[in-house]
Design a protein around this motif. Structure first.
Motif, PDB file in Angstrom:
ATOM      1  N   VAL A  98       5.091  -6.942  -4.553  1.00 62.12           N
ATOM      2  CA  VAL A  98       4.401  -8.047  -3.910  1.00 62.12           C
ATOM      3  C   VAL A  98       4.912  -8.188  -2.483  1.00 62.12           C
ATOM      4  O   VAL A  98       6.124  -8.244  -2.254  1.00 62.12           O
ATOM      5  CB  VAL A  98       4.631  -9.370  -4.674  1.00 62.12           C
ATOM      6  CG1 VAL A  98       3.919 -10.525  -3.980  1.00 62.12           C
ATOM      7  CG2 VAL A  98       4.158  -9.227  -6.115  1.00 62.12           C
ATOM      8  N   ASN A  99       3.984  -8.200  -1.518  1.00 58.54           N
ATOM      9  CA  ASN A  99       4.377  -8.408  -0.131  1.00 58.54           C
ATOM     10  C   ASN A  99       4.809  -9.855   0.050  1.00 58.54           C
ATOM     11  O   ASN A  99       3.993 -10.777  -0.073  1.00 58.54           O
ATOM     12  CB  ASN A  99       3.201  -8.104   0.812  1.00 58.54           C
ATOM     13  CG  ASN A  99       2.839  -6.635   0.798  1.00 58.54           C
ATOM     14  OD1 ASN A  99       3.697  -5.781   0.620  1.00 58.54           O
ATOM     15  ND2 ASN A  99       1.559  -6.333   0.967  1.00 58.54           N
ATOM     16  N   ARG A 100       6.084 -10.061   0.312  1.00 59.68           N
ATOM     17  CA  ARG A 100       6.609 -11.416   0.434  1.00 59.68           C
ATOM     18  C   ARG A 100       6.516 -11.879   1.885  1.00 59.68           C
ATOM     19  O   ARG A 100       7.115 -11.296   2.786  1.00 59.68           O
ATOM     20  CB  ARG A 100       8.061 -11.478  -0.045  1.00 59.68           C
ATOM     21  CG  ARG A 100       8.235 -11.041  -1.474  1.00 59.68           C
ATOM     22  CD  ARG A 100       9.655 -11.269  -1.944  1.00 59.68           C
ATOM     23  NE  ARG A 100       9.912 -12.695  -2.071  1.00 59.68           N
ATOM     24  CZ  ARG A 100      11.098 -13.190  -2.448  1.00 59.68           C
ATOM     25  NH1 ARG A 100      12.097 -12.386  -2.694  1.00 59.68           N
ATOM     26  NH2 ARG A 100      11.276 -14.479  -2.545  1.00 59.68           N
ATOM     27  N   LEU A 258      18.242 -25.674  -4.752  1.00 60.01           N
ATOM     28  CA  LEU A 258      16.832 -25.351  -4.990  1.00 60.01           C
ATOM     29  C   LEU A 258      16.537 -25.027  -6.446  1.00 60.01           C
ATOM     30  O   LEU A 258      15.374 -25.001  -6.853  1.00 60.01           O
ATOM     31  CB  LEU A 258      16.411 -24.165  -4.116  1.00 60.01           C
ATOM     32  CG  LEU A 258      16.490 -24.368  -2.599  1.00 60.01           C
ATOM     33  CD1 LEU A 258      15.990 -23.122  -1.880  1.00 60.01           C
ATOM     34  CD2 LEU A 258      15.689 -25.580  -2.164  1.00 60.01           C
ATOM     35  N   GLY A 259      17.576 -24.737  -7.229  1.00 61.14           N
ATOM     36  CA  GLY A 259      17.357 -24.404  -8.632  1.00 61.14           C
ATOM     37  C   GLY A 259      16.898 -22.990  -8.847  1.00 61.14           C
ATOM     38  O   GLY A 259      16.199 -22.696  -9.826  1.00 61.14           O
ATOM     39  N   HIS A 260      17.270 -22.076  -7.940  1.00 57.53           N
ATOM     40  CA  HIS A 260      16.925 -20.658  -8.107  1.00 57.53           C
ATOM     41  C   HIS A 260      17.853 -20.026  -9.143  1.00 57.53           C
ATOM     42  O   HIS A 260      19.071 -20.188  -9.068  1.00 57.53           O
ATOM     43  CB  HIS A 260      17.074 -19.898  -6.790  1.00 57.53           C
ATOM     44  CG  HIS A 260      16.014 -20.215  -5.795  1.00 57.53           C
ATOM     45  ND1 HIS A 260      16.180 -20.046  -4.436  1.00 57.53           N
ATOM     46  CD2 HIS A 260      14.749 -20.697  -5.953  1.00 57.53           C
ATOM     47  CE1 HIS A 260      15.082 -20.399  -3.800  1.00 57.53           C
ATOM     48  NE2 HIS A 260      14.195 -20.793  -4.698  1.00 57.53           N
ATOM     49  N   SER A 261      17.293 -19.292 -10.090  1.00 62.07           N
ATOM     50  CA  SER A 261      18.122 -18.618 -11.085  1.00 62.07           C
ATOM     51  C   SER A 261      18.785 -17.378 -10.495  1.00 62.07           C
ATOM     52  O   SER A 261      19.818 -16.922 -10.982  1.00 62.07           O
ATOM     53  CB  SER A 261      17.284 -18.231 -12.307  1.00 62.07           C
ATOM     54  OG  SER A 261      16.194 -17.408 -11.926  1.00 62.07           O
ATOM     55  N   SER A 262      18.194 -16.819  -9.445  1.00 61.70           N
ATOM     56  CA  SER A 262      18.732 -15.615  -8.822  1.00 61.70           C
ATOM     57  C   SER A 262      19.034 -15.864  -7.348  1.00 61.70           C
ATOM     58  O   SER A 262      18.232 -16.493  -6.633  1.00 61.70           O
ATOM     59  CB  SER A 262      17.725 -14.457  -8.949  1.00 61.70           C
ATOM     60  OG  SER A 262      18.108 -13.357  -8.135  1.00 61.70           O
ATOM     61  N   LEU A 263      20.168 -15.379  -6.885  1.00 65.55           N
ATOM     62  CA  LEU A 263      20.527 -15.516  -5.470  1.00 65.55           C
ATOM     63  C   LEU A 263      19.556 -14.733  -4.590  1.00 65.55           C
ATOM     64  O   LEU A 263      19.341 -15.077  -3.437  1.00 65.55           O
ATOM     65  CB  LEU A 263      21.961 -15.028  -5.249  1.00 65.55           C
ATOM     66  CG  LEU A 263      22.575 -15.305  -3.875  1.00 65.55           C
ATOM     67  CD1 LEU A 263      22.684 -16.801  -3.618  1.00 65.55           C
ATOM     68  CD2 LEU A 263      23.948 -14.649  -3.758  1.00 65.55           C
ATOM     69  N   GLN A 264      18.961 -13.686  -5.154  1.00 68.99           N
ATOM     70  CA  GLN A 264      18.020 -12.859  -4.394  1.00 68.99           C
ATOM     71  C   GLN A 264      16.832 -13.689  -3.905  1.00 68.99           C
ATOM     72  O   GLN A 264      16.328 -13.480  -2.803  1.00 68.99           O
ATOM     73  CB  GLN A 264      17.522 -11.693  -5.254  1.00 68.99           C
ATOM     74  CG  GLN A 264      16.611 -10.721  -4.508  1.00 68.99           C
ATOM     75  CD  GLN A 264      16.173  -9.562  -5.384  1.00 68.99           C
ATOM     76  OE1 GLN A 264      16.487  -9.503  -6.558  1.00 68.99           O
ATOM     77  NE2 GLN A 264      15.440  -8.636  -4.802  1.00 68.99           N
ATOM     78  N   THR A 265      16.395 -14.639  -4.737  1.00 73.25           N
ATOM     79  CA  THR A 265      15.286 -15.508  -4.338  1.00 73.25           C
ATOM     80  C   THR A 265      15.675 -16.362  -3.148  1.00 73.25           C
ATOM     81  O   THR A 265      14.876 -16.581  -2.233  1.00 73.25           O
ATOM     82  CB  THR A 265      14.872 -16.411  -5.512  1.00 73.25           C
ATOM     83  OG1 THR A 265      14.640 -15.611  -6.666  1.00 73.25           O
ATOM     84  CG2 THR A 265      13.614 -17.189  -5.176  1.00 73.25           C
ATOM     85  N   THR A 266      16.901 -16.837  -3.125  1.00 72.67           N
ATOM     86  CA  THR A 266      17.370 -17.699  -2.043  1.00 72.67           C
ATOM     87  C   THR A 266      17.555 -16.919  -0.745  1.00 72.67           C
ATOM     88  O   THR A 266      17.445 -17.493   0.344  1.00 72.67           O
ATOM     89  CB  THR A 266      18.710 -18.357  -2.438  1.00 72.67           C
ATOM     90  OG1 THR A 266      18.642 -18.793  -3.793  1.00 72.67           O
ATOM     91  CG2 THR A 266      19.018 -19.555  -1.553  1.00 72.67           C
TER      92      THR A 266
END
Length: 288
Positions: A98-100, A258-266
């Motif tokens: 997915v192009n982010r 933010l409640g992100h389960s993964s640091l990668q999302t942040t």
């Protein structure tokens, strides 16, 4: 297949603890698959690829294709464990990348102007809308998290809110003096005259818990007033995260907020901050 899809959706909700939105999305995708592949005898890699290819031909986005692939892979694993399949057929499917896009971020002055300019139909609604805008920007919480708050979830003395996020995971988030003042004014002066028999922190015009769509309209109207049209609650979430990082906050602190389960999302916000730093450098440095 249809009955198995419903059983799988129930498994996702009750056992795995996936969010209601994820369960709805997966159920919708798999019901669409069941129209093409009505039984497990036709649940083959070739048929699954043909189903995804049909979505491509219809012009579905990469994000939709990625979700469909994730749905059918999770369903295939579950169906194998349940004995519906002899092999995890969909495990070989490749999830499209997915192009982010970098999220839209308000400047600090823009954000401050926005939260102070609720466009509301009455004084009571103005106090509610101001508290909503302040809390969204102060905490970076999702709109569904905000609408799910009860009065008991907010501690004005400590400046914290207990938030229930995706997968029913709870976290405590802080907020500052501006949000505290706006919330106290809403609770003391306006909520008693608007609220019906509900524990909800924020209520709509009929006295029940406010709807996420109404919160989106509140943010959009404030954006139109301040010259930032097509604004969403997620823009305030992005802005809060970016401003925290620019102010020196640790990435893991922002992840928890933010409640992100993964640091990668942040980590996407580090790219946003770097981009903004480059823009400031280009404007300010004499040899840029």
């Amino acid at each position: 297949m249809g009955e198995a899809v419903d059983d799988f959706a129930e498994h996702l909700q009750l056992v795995v603890g996936r969010s209601a939105a994820t369960v709805r999305g997966y159920r919708s995708d798999l019901r669409d698959l069941a129209r093409t592949v009505p039984d497990f005898a036709g649940f083959t890699l070739d048929n699954l690829r043909a189903w995804l290819a049909e979505a491509v031909a219809e012009g579905k986005s990469r994000a939709t294709l990625a979700r469909r692939t994730a749905a059918v892979r999770a369903f295939s694993t579950w169906a194998t464990r349940q004995g519906h399949l002899t092999a995890d057929v969909a495990a070989r499917l490749v999830t499209p990348k997915v192009n982010r896009r970098l999220p839209t971020v308000l400047g600090e002055n823009q954000a401050g102007e926005l939260v102070g300019n609720a466009a509301s139909g009455s004084e009571a609604e103005f106090l509610r809308d101001s508290a909503i805008l302040e809390l969204l920007y102060a905490t970076g919480m999702r709109v569904a998290e905000l609408t799910g708050l009860d009065i008991a979830d907010v501690d004005l003395a400590r400046g914290t809110a207990r938030v229930t996020g995706k997968g029913d995971r709870q976290r405590t988030v802080p907020f500052g003096a501006a949000a505290t003042d706006a919330l106290r004014t809403w609770l003391d002066e306006a909520r008693p005259q608007m609220a019906g028999e509900t524990d909800a922190l924020f209520v709509g015009v009929r006295g029940g818990r406010i709807d996420p769509r109404q919160v989106r309209r509140i943010v959009d109207r404030a954006g139109q007033v301040t010259g930032t049209p097509d604004l969403s609650p997620h823009s305030l979430r992005h802005s809060a995260a970016t401003h925290l990082l620019e102010g020196g906050a640790d990435l893991r602190v922002v992840q928890e907020l933010l409640g992100h389960s993964s640091l990668q999302t942040t980590q996407i916000y580090t790219h946003v901050s770097a981009q903004r730093l480059k823009e400031v450098y280009s404007r300010a440095h004499p040899r840029a």
